[in-house]
Design an enzyme around this catalytic site. Structure first.
Site, PDB file in Angstrom:
ATOM      1  CB  CYS A 177       3.434  -4.014  13.178  1.00  0.00           C
ATOM      2  SG  CYS A 177       3.553  -3.495  11.454  1.00  0.00           S
TER       3      CYS A 177
ATOM      4  CD  GLU B  11      -2.081  -1.027   3.004  1.00  0.00           C
ATOM      5  OE1 GLU B  11      -2.072   0.030   3.636  1.00  0.00           O
ATOM      6  OE2 GLU B  11      -2.370  -2.116   3.480  1.00  0.00           O
TER       7      GLU B  11
ATOM      8  CB  CYS C   5       7.829  -6.566   8.066  1.00  0.00           C
ATOM      9  SG  CYS C   5       9.117  -5.789   9.076  1.00  0.00           S
TER      10      CYS C   5
ATOM     11  CB  CYS D 142       3.386   6.603   3.831  1.00  0.00           C
ATOM     12  SG  CYS D 142       3.827   5.269   4.930  1.00  0.00           S
TER      13      CYS D 142
ATOM     14  CB  CYS E   9       0.104   0.989   9.738  1.00  0.00           C
ATOM     15  SG  CYS E   9       0.644   2.531  10.410  1.00  0.00           S
TER      16      CYS E   9
ATOM     17  CB  CYS F 200       6.663  -4.800  15.753  1.00  0.00           C
ATOM     18  SG  CYS F 200       8.367  -4.308  15.392  1.00  0.00           S
TER      19      CYS F 200
ATOM     20  CD  GLU G  43      13.901  -1.809   9.997  1.00  0.00           C
ATOM     21  OE1 GLU G  43      12.972  -1.500  10.742  1.00  0.00           O
ATOM     22  OE2 GLU G  43      14.811  -1.013   9.705  1.00  0.00           O
TER      23      GLU G  43
END
Ligand code: SAH
Length: 382
Positions: free
Chosen positions: A136, A109, A129, A122, A356, A133, A183
């Site tokens: 997330c 996205e 990823c 963004c 996000c 985390c 990341e």
């Protein structure tokens, strides 16, 4: 190299790469400069439109080169002007057509947030990823692969094409943040040349203070970044002590807060940067209490730091809740009254799920397979 095309993709080449390419074609070096401007500043892909290039050169270019970008598969515009696109990366590898279903394991996205006087884009650095985390949504889908330089700068290229220029000639996209999927410092090899193209005055020509790499805290790469580039740095801190950060941001088990902050201050010194931005996602009852704010103050007081408090965006299956506005305000006030500048990030584009990780999440009807600690997605469009 695209297996489906023998032509060189110019998108993703740095100034020196393009100079080498032009030299190899037996052309004069200044051609590379002309081409760079068309390619990045004007976001042009049609060689015929590059009118100040000699016709014979354009014809030769068409034979050996092309501009291959990610593909826009969905566009959403929020009532507040926030825009969101679902981009497929499969097209760059010659695997997709517009009429095929979206393979969301190859999708990212991209979000554009307009504000008075600036427009922030963004972008993503990886498909999925591996940092894991806990709060997330990208972590849920596991790690697929790194994005190439072309796939990274191609996002910016597409946004410029979509959003264009203001009447005065200024570009609508003014700021770039690597806060989408992935990341960035785990894809150091491709992210660094991408930032070079973004900041090059013959490239996208975005000022160094307007290109921000955000990291969960890969300390060795942060130290390297300080030597090799000069973009702005944001660090996803999210907790003021190791015990809590070990849980929320697992990379902390390897690089503790003290080591991370030391790398941050070195970055500021080496780069002569103004400050580091610390992102802090506000999780109800987890990291949002006054004692956490006081601990954070003790860590950052007297240092060149800014804190960005991010109200948590819930997603299906999460164990966390967003902190209350009162808790966020109290946290922010404690920071500010003790000399640590803190602001709250406004939530934008709520009506289009621009937070996000949410667009891919919605399109996806995912079958997930666990492979070790990683979730691999087999996805189809719903
Ligand atoms: N891996 C990088 C960049 C991607 S995350 C990093 O960790 O910095 C970009 C920002 O979005 C990070 O600060 C991240 O913590 C935040 N974020 C992730 N999931 C979120 C959620 N559900 N709600 C609010 N912010 C989130």
């Amino acid at each position: 190299m695209n297996p489906a095309s023998p032509k060189t993709n110019l998108l993703g080449l740095t100034r020196s790469d393009l100079e080498a390419f032009i030299e190899q074609m037996g052309e004069k070096p200044f051609r590379a400069r002309q081409l760079l401007k068309w390619l990045y500043k004007r976001a042009e892909s049609d060689f015929d439109k590059m009118t100040d290039l000699a016709k014979s050169f354009r014809e030769r270019l068409k034979e050996v080169a092309e501009v291959r970008t990610p593909e826009i598969r969905l566009t959403q515009v929020s009532s507040d002007g926030t825009r969101k696109w679902l981009l497929s990366m499969a097209s760059l590898r010659g695997k997709a057509g517009a009429d095929e279903p979206i393979d969301t394991s190859q999708a990212i996205e991209m979000v554009f947030i307009p504000e008075p006087g600036r427009g922030t884009l963004c972008i993503s650095s990886q498909l999925g990823c591996a940092m894991d985390c806990t709060f997330c949504s990208t972590a849920q889908q596991g790690f697929n692969r790194n994005l190439s330089v072309a796939e990274i700068v191609g996002q910016v290229w597409l946004a410029i094409r979509e959003l264009g220029f203001e009447p005065g000639g200024n570009r609508v996209v003014t700021n770039i943040v690597f806060m989408g999927m992935g990341e960035p410092l785990a894809n150091y090899r491709n992210v660094v040349p991408a930032t070079e193209i973004l900041m090059d005055d013959l490239g996208f020509d975005i000022s160094r203070r307007r290109v921000t790499v955000s990291t969960s805290g890969l300390v060795p790469q942060m130290l390297k970044l300080a030597e090799e580039t000069n973009c702005a740095l944001a660090v996803s801190l999210h907790a003021p002590n190791d015990e809590l950060r070990d849980e929320l941001v697992p990379i902390n088990r390897k690089h503790k807060i003290a080591e991370l902050l030391d790398a941050c201050w070195q970055y500021v010194d080496k780069q002569n940067a103004r400050s580091i931005t610390f992102e802090y996602v506000m999780l109800d009852g987890v990291n949002d209490k006054p004692e956490h704010a006081f601990e954070l103050v003790r860590l950052l007081q007297g240092h060149p730091a800014k804190v960005n408090l991010i109200p948590f965006n819930p997603f299906p299956g999460t164990q966390y809740r967003r902190s209350s506005p009162a808790a966020i305000e109290r946290f922010r006030d404690i920071c500010n009254s003790h000399g640590v500048i803190a602001t709250t990030r406004r939530t934008r584009g709520d009506d289009i799920d621009a937070a996000c990780g949410q667009l891919v999440g919605r399109v996806r009807d995912r079958t997930t397979v666990r492979l070790g600690s990683k979730l691999i997605s087999v996805a189809v469009e719903t």
